[in-house]
Scaffold this motif. Sequence first.
Motif, PDB file in Angstrom:
ATOM      1  N   PHE A  73       0.818  -1.205   0.000  1.00 37.06           N
ATOM      2  CA  PHE A  73       0.000   0.000   0.000  1.00 37.06           C
ATOM      3  C   PHE A  73       0.858   1.263   0.000  1.00 37.06           C
ATOM      4  CE2 PHE A  73      -2.850  -3.126   2.128  1.00 37.06           C
ATOM      5  CZ  PHE A  73      -3.778  -3.204   1.108  1.00 37.06           C
ATOM      6  N   GLY A  74       2.073   1.164   0.563  1.00 40.42           N
ATOM      7  CA  GLY A  74       2.974   2.304   0.479  1.00 40.42           C
ATOM      8  C   GLY A  74       3.435   2.563  -0.942  1.00 40.42           C
ATOM      9  N   GLY A  75       3.719   1.468  -1.692  1.00 45.24           N
ATOM     10  CA  GLY A  75       4.076   1.642  -3.093  1.00 45.24           C
ATOM     11  C   GLY A  75       2.938   2.222  -3.907  1.00 45.24           C
ATOM     12  N   PHE A  76       1.714   1.789  -3.594  1.00 45.61           N
ATOM     13  CA  PHE A  76       0.561   2.351  -4.289  1.00 45.61           C
ATOM     14  C   PHE A  76       0.402   3.834  -3.952  1.00 45.61           C
ATOM     15  CE2 PHE A  76      -4.015   3.297  -4.521  1.00 45.61           C
ATOM     16  CZ  PHE A  76      -4.250   2.978  -5.856  1.00 45.61           C
ATOM     17  N   ALA A  77       0.637   4.184  -2.686  1.00 44.09           N
ATOM     18  CA  ALA A  77       0.537   5.590  -2.298  1.00 44.09           C
ATOM     19  C   ALA A  77       1.615   6.433  -2.973  1.00 44.09           C
ATOM     20  CB  ALA A  77       0.639   5.714  -0.771  1.00 44.09           C
ATOM     21  N   LEU A  78       2.831   5.889  -3.076  1.00 43.43           N
ATOM     22  CA  LEU A  78       3.903   6.622  -3.750  1.00 43.43           C
ATOM     23  C   LEU A  78       3.594   6.798  -5.235  1.00 43.43           C
ATOM     24  CD1 LEU A  78       7.058   5.001  -2.109  1.00 43.43           C
ATOM     25  CD2 LEU A  78       6.122   7.274  -1.669  1.00 43.43           C
ATOM     26  N   ALA A  79       2.986   5.772  -5.847  1.00 39.53           N
ATOM     27  CA  ALA A  79       2.619   5.900  -7.255  1.00 39.53           C
ATOM     28  C   ALA A  79       1.532   6.959  -7.441  1.00 39.53           C
ATOM     29  CB  ALA A  79       2.147   4.544  -7.792  1.00 39.53           C
ATOM     30  N   ARG A  80       0.566   6.998  -6.525  1.00 38.47           N
ATOM     31  CA  ARG A  80      -0.484   8.014  -6.606  1.00 38.47           C
ATOM     32  C   ARG A  80       0.088   9.413  -6.403  1.00 38.47           C
ATOM     33  NH1 ARG A  80      -5.824   6.686  -5.398  1.00 38.47           N
ATOM     34  NH2 ARG A  80      -6.131   8.969  -5.444  1.00 38.47           N
ATOM     35  N   ALA A  81       1.126   9.521  -5.559  1.00 39.34           N
ATOM     36  CA  ALA A  81       1.728  10.826  -5.292  1.00 39.34           C
ATOM     37  C   ALA A  81       2.709  11.258  -6.370  1.00 39.34           C
ATOM     38  CB  ALA A  81       2.429  10.813  -3.932  1.00 39.34           C
ATOM     39  N   GLY A  82       3.030  10.371  -7.316  1.00 36.28           N
ATOM     40  CA  GLY A  82       3.965  10.726  -8.376  1.00 36.28           C
ATOM     41  C   GLY A  82       5.414  10.679  -7.961  1.00 36.28           C
ATOM     42  N   LEU A  83       5.738   9.926  -6.899  1.00 37.33           N
ATOM     43  CA  LEU A  83       7.116   9.849  -6.414  1.00 37.33           C
ATOM     44  C   LEU A  83       7.883   8.668  -6.985  1.00 37.33           C
ATOM     45  CD1 LEU A  83       6.523  10.728  -2.658  1.00 37.33           C
ATOM     46  CD2 LEU A  83       7.235  12.239  -4.510  1.00 37.33           C
ATOM     47  N   LEU A  84       7.219   7.848  -7.767  1.00 36.30           N
ATOM     48  CA  LEU A  84       7.884   6.732  -8.424  1.00 36.30           C
ATOM     49  C   LEU A  84       8.168   7.094  -9.878  1.00 36.30           C
ATOM     50  CD1 LEU A  84       5.861   3.648  -7.097  1.00 36.30           C
ATOM     51  CD2 LEU A  84       8.061   4.483  -6.298  1.00 36.30           C
ATOM     52  N   PRO A  85       9.100   6.381 -10.516  1.00 38.72           N
ATOM     53  CA  PRO A  85       9.315   6.609 -11.952  1.00 38.72           C
ATOM     54  C   PRO A  85       8.034   6.373 -12.750  1.00 38.72           C
ATOM     55  CG  PRO A  85      11.123   5.330 -11.030  1.00 38.72           C
ATOM     56  CD  PRO A  85      10.101   5.452  -9.949  1.00 38.72           C
ATOM     57  N   GLN A  86       7.972   7.009 -13.883  1.00 39.81           N
ATOM     58  CA  GLN A  86       6.735   7.013 -14.657  1.00 39.81           C
ATOM     59  C   GLN A  86       6.278   5.611 -15.037  1.00 39.81           C
ATOM     60  OE1 GLN A  86       4.982   9.742 -15.242  1.00 39.81           O
ATOM     61  NE2 GLN A  86       3.363   8.658 -16.375  1.00 39.81           N
ATOM     62  N   ASP A  87       7.207   4.790 -15.524  1.00 41.94           N
ATOM     63  CA  ASP A  87       6.834   3.437 -15.942  1.00 41.94           C
ATOM     64  C   ASP A  87       6.391   2.591 -14.754  1.00 41.94           C
ATOM     65  OD1 ASP A  87       7.532   4.228 -18.478  1.00 41.94           O
ATOM     66  OD2 ASP A  87       9.561   3.381 -18.356  1.00 41.94           O
ATOM     67  N   MET A  88       7.144   2.679 -13.664  1.00 39.79           N
ATOM     68  CA  MET A  88       6.786   1.893 -12.480  1.00 39.79           C
ATOM     69  C   MET A  88       5.463   2.349 -11.894  1.00 39.79           C
ATOM     70  SD  MET A  88       9.035   1.305  -9.020  1.00 39.79           S
ATOM     71  CE  MET A  88      10.434   0.764 -10.007  1.00 39.79           C
ATOM     72  N   ALA A  89       5.245   3.652 -11.837  1.00 39.25           N
ATOM     73  CA  ALA A  89       3.985   4.169 -11.302  1.00 39.25           C
ATOM     74  C   ALA A  89       2.807   3.745 -12.164  1.00 39.25           C
ATOM     75  CB  ALA A  89       4.055   5.689 -11.206  1.00 39.25           C
ATOM     76  N   GLN A  90       3.001   3.689 -13.478  1.00 35.12           N
ATOM     77  CA  GLN A  90       1.922   3.282 -14.358  1.00 35.12           C
ATOM     78  C   GLN A  90       1.576   1.810 -14.150  1.00 35.12           C
ATOM     79  OE1 GLN A  90       0.366   5.542 -16.189  1.00 35.12           O
ATOM     80  NE2 GLN A  90      -1.148   4.006 -16.881  1.00 35.12           N
ATOM     81  N   VAL A  91       2.612   0.979 -13.948  1.00 35.51           N
ATOM     82  CA  VAL A  91       2.364  -0.446 -13.704  1.00 35.51           C
ATOM     83  C   VAL A  91       1.606  -0.648 -12.399  1.00 35.51           C
ATOM     84  CG1 VAL A  91       3.485  -2.649 -13.222  1.00 35.51           C
ATOM     85  CG2 VAL A  91       4.327  -1.216 -15.073  1.00 35.51           C
ATOM     86  N   VAL A  92       2.001   0.086 -11.357  1.00 33.95           N
ATOM     87  CA  VAL A  92       1.337  -0.052 -10.060  1.00 33.95           C
ATOM     88  C   VAL A  92      -0.100   0.428 -10.128  1.00 33.95           C
ATOM     89  CG1 VAL A  92       1.364   0.723  -7.660  1.00 33.95           C
ATOM     90  CG2 VAL A  92       3.504   0.082  -8.781  1.00 33.95           C
ATOM     91  N   LEU A  93      -0.336   1.549 -10.788  1.00 30.23           N
ATOM     92  CA  LEU A  93      -1.690   2.099 -10.869  1.00 30.23           C
ATOM     93  C   LEU A  93      -2.604   1.259 -11.748  1.00 30.23           C
ATOM     94  CD1 LEU A  93      -0.890   5.918 -11.101  1.00 30.23           C
ATOM     95  CD2 LEU A  93      -1.710   4.644  -9.118  1.00 30.23           C
ATOM     96  N   ASP A  94      -2.041   0.618 -12.772  1.00 29.65           N
ATOM     97  CA  ASP A  94      -2.859  -0.215 -13.643  1.00 29.65           C
ATOM     98  C   ASP A  94      -3.131  -1.595 -13.061  1.00 29.65           C
ATOM     99  OD1 ASP A  94      -2.963   1.841 -15.431  1.00 29.65           O
ATOM    100  OD2 ASP A  94      -1.326   1.086 -16.687  1.00 29.65           O
ATOM    101  N   PHE A  95      -2.404  -1.949 -11.991  1.00 24.02           N
ATOM    102  CA  PHE A  95      -2.588  -3.275 -11.394  1.00 24.02           C
ATOM    103  C   PHE A  95      -3.953  -3.319 -10.705  1.00 24.02           C
ATOM    104  CE2 PHE A  95      -1.685  -6.976  -8.776  1.00 24.02           C
ATOM    105  CZ  PHE A  95      -0.883  -7.727  -9.622  1.00 24.02           C
TER     106      PHE A  95
END
Length: 321
Positions: A117-139
Amino acid sequence: MTFDQSLFADNALYYVAAFAVVLLMSGGVGFLMLRDRSAMRMRGIAAQRSGPEARSLARTASTAPRGLARALIPDDPSEIAQIQFQLAKVGFHHANAVQHFFMVRLLLAVLPPLLVFGGFALARAGLLPQDMAQVVLDFPRLGLMQIAAVTAAAGFYGPSYLLKSRIKARQQRIRNAFPNALDLLQISVEAGMGLDSAMSRVGSEIHKVSPEIAYELLTLQNEVSAGRDRETAMFDMAERMGVDEAKSFALVIVQSLEFGTSLTSALRTYAAEMREYRELAAQEKANRLPVQMSVVMSFLMLPALFLITLTPIIIRYTAIY
């Protein structure tokens, strides 16, 4: 690049969650890796020099668990002794190592969901790289929940399962080698050696065949040489072994020394009983083998029988229709 205060305020909760995950990870790594061995040696020296009442061979008394640790630690003293022994074999000699083990197990159960859930929160906040954040958000959200649940269960039950499997394997090795060690002890005593020297000799001779029994016998002799009561040391050795044969052996030795009976006769009788018990255990295992084989053969043969029986019917049915 300017600092957007509104964006930071909107994502403050995600930043706090990410910081909490980092703190938990660093704390867990620090607990597992940073063990002050000098402090452990100082505690051992202090235990040896604390007077005649301290006869625990440089082992400090374990404090009673409180709060959450009390609910996590099992009540069986034999299981606690086995867990403490296994933890000592991998380097954790602290008096409260059992409590720390269960607390770390709880941390391993809580940490994976926080990471997910922390990784999901970081992806929502835009603190992860673009590709990684997109993979997490699309999961899928259900998939994230399943991953968190499975990793939490693995973190909680995994260490306990591995430790218990090692304990059972050690107990089985002790059961297999204990009659041979008892025969050697009987021969040594009948040859005129004292009980202490016989145990030391057997422990030195059997270390290549059964290092577990050799360790227990030599530890017993070290404790007795350090001034510990023999009866207490014998029953503690049996408790560490965790097998009924060792407990019966300790009881035979203690009763023989207490009532003044012949130790040679007691060892001879008990060695004969151990050989008979080992033979009966082998027969019992051999008698269980046909039943186990029949179950496996039924699972392997029934599909083939169904296939042979039903295939002509299926072919005829398909040919007609």
